[in-house]
Design an enzyme around this catalytic site. Structure first.
Site, PDB file in Angstrom:
ATOM      1  N   HIS A  93      17.324   6.955  33.850  1.00  0.00           N
ATOM      2  CA  HIS A  93      17.414   5.698  33.094  1.00  0.00           C
ATOM      3  C   HIS A  93      17.347   4.499  34.050  1.00  0.00           C
ATOM      4  O   HIS A  93      17.597   3.371  33.636  1.00  0.00           O
ATOM      5  CB  HIS A  93      18.764   5.605  32.366  1.00  0.00           C
ATOM      6  CG  HIS A  93      18.971   6.584  31.252  1.00  0.00           C
ATOM      7  ND1 HIS A  93      17.983   6.968  30.374  1.00  0.00           N
ATOM      8  CD2 HIS A  93      20.099   7.234  30.837  1.00  0.00           C
ATOM      9  CE1 HIS A  93      18.493   7.818  29.495  1.00  0.00           C
ATOM     10  NE2 HIS A  93      19.759   8.001  29.754  1.00  0.00           N
ATOM     11  N   PHE A 111      12.542  17.887  15.334  1.00  0.00           N
ATOM     12  CA  PHE A 111      13.957  17.518  15.296  1.00  0.00           C
ATOM     13  C   PHE A 111      14.852  18.645  14.774  1.00  0.00           C
ATOM     14  O   PHE A 111      15.826  19.033  15.420  1.00  0.00           O
ATOM     15  CB  PHE A 111      14.124  16.250  14.453  1.00  0.00           C
ATOM     16  CG  PHE A 111      15.534  15.743  14.409  1.00  0.00           C
ATOM     17  CD1 PHE A 111      16.071  15.044  15.477  1.00  0.00           C
ATOM     18  CD2 PHE A 111      16.337  15.967  13.301  1.00  0.00           C
ATOM     19  CE1 PHE A 111      17.384  14.575  15.447  1.00  0.00           C
ATOM     20  CE2 PHE A 111      17.640  15.510  13.260  1.00  0.00           C
ATOM     21  CZ  PHE A 111      18.166  14.810  14.332  1.00  0.00           C
ATOM     22  N   ARG A 123      21.324  13.100  16.189  1.00  0.00           N
ATOM     23  CA  ARG A 123      22.045  12.506  15.061  1.00  0.00           C
ATOM     24  C   ARG A 123      21.138  12.409  13.836  1.00  0.00           C
ATOM     25  O   ARG A 123      21.254  13.171  12.893  1.00  0.00           O
ATOM     26  CB  ARG A 123      22.571  11.137  15.512  1.00  0.00           C
ATOM     27  CG  ARG A 123      23.603  10.474  14.640  1.00  0.00           C
ATOM     28  CD  ARG A 123      23.912   9.098  15.189  1.00  0.00           C
ATOM     29  NE  ARG A 123      22.709   8.289  15.316  1.00  0.00           N
ATOM     30  CZ  ARG A 123      22.255   7.458  14.383  1.00  0.00           C
ATOM     31  NH1 ARG A 123      22.921   7.283  13.278  1.00  0.00           N
ATOM     32  NH2 ARG A 123      21.122   6.787  14.569  1.00  0.00           N
TER      33      ARG A 123
END
Ligand code: PPS
Length: 293
Positions: A101, A222, A252
Site C-alpha cells: 500500500h 466473490f 464484506r
C-alpha cells in the site's frame, strides 16, 4: 506527523498499521533487490488487494488453481512493508509477487528500472471509504470510529493507513513513466472479470488455456473467494489479529455503489466537492454505480 498515534506508525510521512510495522523492514525497502520478473500489486487499502493476489496466484500457480497446494494468497504475494511471516524474499523462487500500500516514493528504487511489473488497482473512493470504515471498526488493531462522519474526516485528512487516497493515486499516476505499470479498475474487474484476467495475463505475458482461464475466473469470483479459506482471511484475522465483533467479514459486500446505502446527501455532496477539487484533470475514469457504462 508525529509518531504518538497508538494505531498508526509514521514512516517518512507514510502511515502504516502500528501493530505490524517494523523499522528494520521499512528501512530496508529502498534498497531491496528487485528481479526483472518480480510483480508488485500496489493498491490503496480496500481497493481489491486480496482479490488481485488471488487472481495472480491462480494465474501463476497450478497448485493454487487445482487446489493441490495449501498456501494462502497472502504468502503468495506478501506485503513488502509488513513481513509478518518473516519470509526471506531472497530465497523465494521467481517469479516473485509482492503486495504494497506504499506511496510511489517509498517502494524499492530497483522498481524504477522499468523491468519488474507493477499492477496498480484502484477503486472509486466512496466505496473505499465505506469498506475502510467497516474494516477499521472490525479489526481490533485499527482505531474505530463512532460514525461514518467521523471516519470520513480522518479519511479525507489522510489520517489512516496509506494516508490520503487522493495523494496515493495521483502520486502513482503522475510517476507512471518511472515504472512498468498497468492501472486496473476494481469496477471493471467486477463487471467483466474474464476480460480483466485476460488483460492481466497480457501485461504479465502469460498465456492460459481456456480451461485454466475458466478456473481462474471461477475461483476469483466473490462468492467463491468468500468460501475459500486460503483467500478469505476472516478466520486468520479473527484468530491471529483479533476482531471486535463477529458480524464483520474480510469479504464484506464486494460490490459497486454500496456507498449509496451509507452516505447521507450532505456527506455525498461534500465528498463530490472535495473529489472535484483534488481530481481535476485526472484522466483515469471512476465507476460509481453498478449500472454505469
Ligand atoms: S485490504 O485490507 O486493504 O488489503 O483490503 P482489500 O483486499 O484491498 O479490499 C477489500 C475489499 O475488496 C473486496 N473484494 C472483492 N470484491 C469483488 N470480488 C472479489 N472477488 C473480492 N475480493 C475482495 C472486499 O469485499 C472488500 O470490499 P467491501 O466493499 O468491503 O466488500
Amino acid at each position: 506527523m508525529d509518531n504518538k498515534n497508538s494505531y498508526l506508525y509514521n514512516f517518512k510521512g507514510h502511515y502504516l498499521q502500528r501493530q505490524f510495522a517494523k523499522i528494520e523492514i521499512l528501512e530496508a525497502i529502498e534498497d531491496f533487490e528487485i528481479r526483472d520478473d518480480d510483480v508488485f500489486i500496489i493498491t490503496y487499502p480496500k481497493s481489491g488487494t486480496f482479490w488481485t493476489q488471488q487472481i495472480l496466484s491462480l494465474i501463476y500457480f497450478e497448485g493454487h488453481r487445482n487446489r493441490t497446494e495449501n498456501i494462502t494468497t497472502a504468502l503468495r504475494a506478501p506485503f513488502v512493508e509488513y513481513n509478518n511471516h518473516n519470509v526471506d524474499h531472497s530465497k523465494r523462487p521467481s517469479p516473485r509477487f509482492f503486495t504494497s500500500h506504499l506511496q510511489y516514493n517509498l517502494v524499492p528504487k530497483g522498481l524504477k528500472n522499468q523491468k519488474a511489473k507493477v499492477l496498480y488497482v484502484y477503486r472509486n473512493p466512496k466505496d473505499i471509504l465505506v469498506s475502510f470504515f467497516y474494516f477499521t471498526n472490525w479489526l481490533a488493531i485499527l482505531k474505530p470510529s463512532d460514525t461514518l462522519d467521523h471516519f470520513m474526516e480522518k479519511f479525507l485528512d489522510g489520517k489512516v493507513e496509506a494516508n490520503c487516497w487522493f495523494d496515493h493515486i495521483r502520486g502513482w499516476y503522475e510517476r507512471r513513466n518511472d515504472f512498468n505499470i498497468m492501472f486496473m479498475c476494481y469496477e471493471d474487474m467486477k463487471k467483466d472479470l474474464r476480460s480483466s484476467v485476460l488483460k492481466i495475463c497480457k501485461f504479465l505475458a502469460k498465456s492460459l488455456s481456456e480451461e485454466d482461464l475458466d478456473s481462474v475466473v471461477r475461483q476469483a469470483e466473490f462468492q467463491n473467494m468468500k468460501c475459500d479459506p486460503l483467500a478469505n482471511y476472516k478466520n486468520i484475522i479473527k484468530y491471529k489479529v483479533g476482531i471486535r465483533n463477529d458480524e464483520g467479514n474480510f469479504l464484506r459486500k464486494g460490490t459497486i455503489g454500496d456507498w449509496k446505502h451509507h452516505l447521507t446527501v450532505a456527506q455525498n455532496e461534500r465528498f463530490d466537492r472535495i473529489f472535484k477539487r483534488n481530481m481535476r484533470d485526472f484522466p483515469l475514469k471512476f465507476i460509481w454505480d453498478i449500472n454505469e457504462e
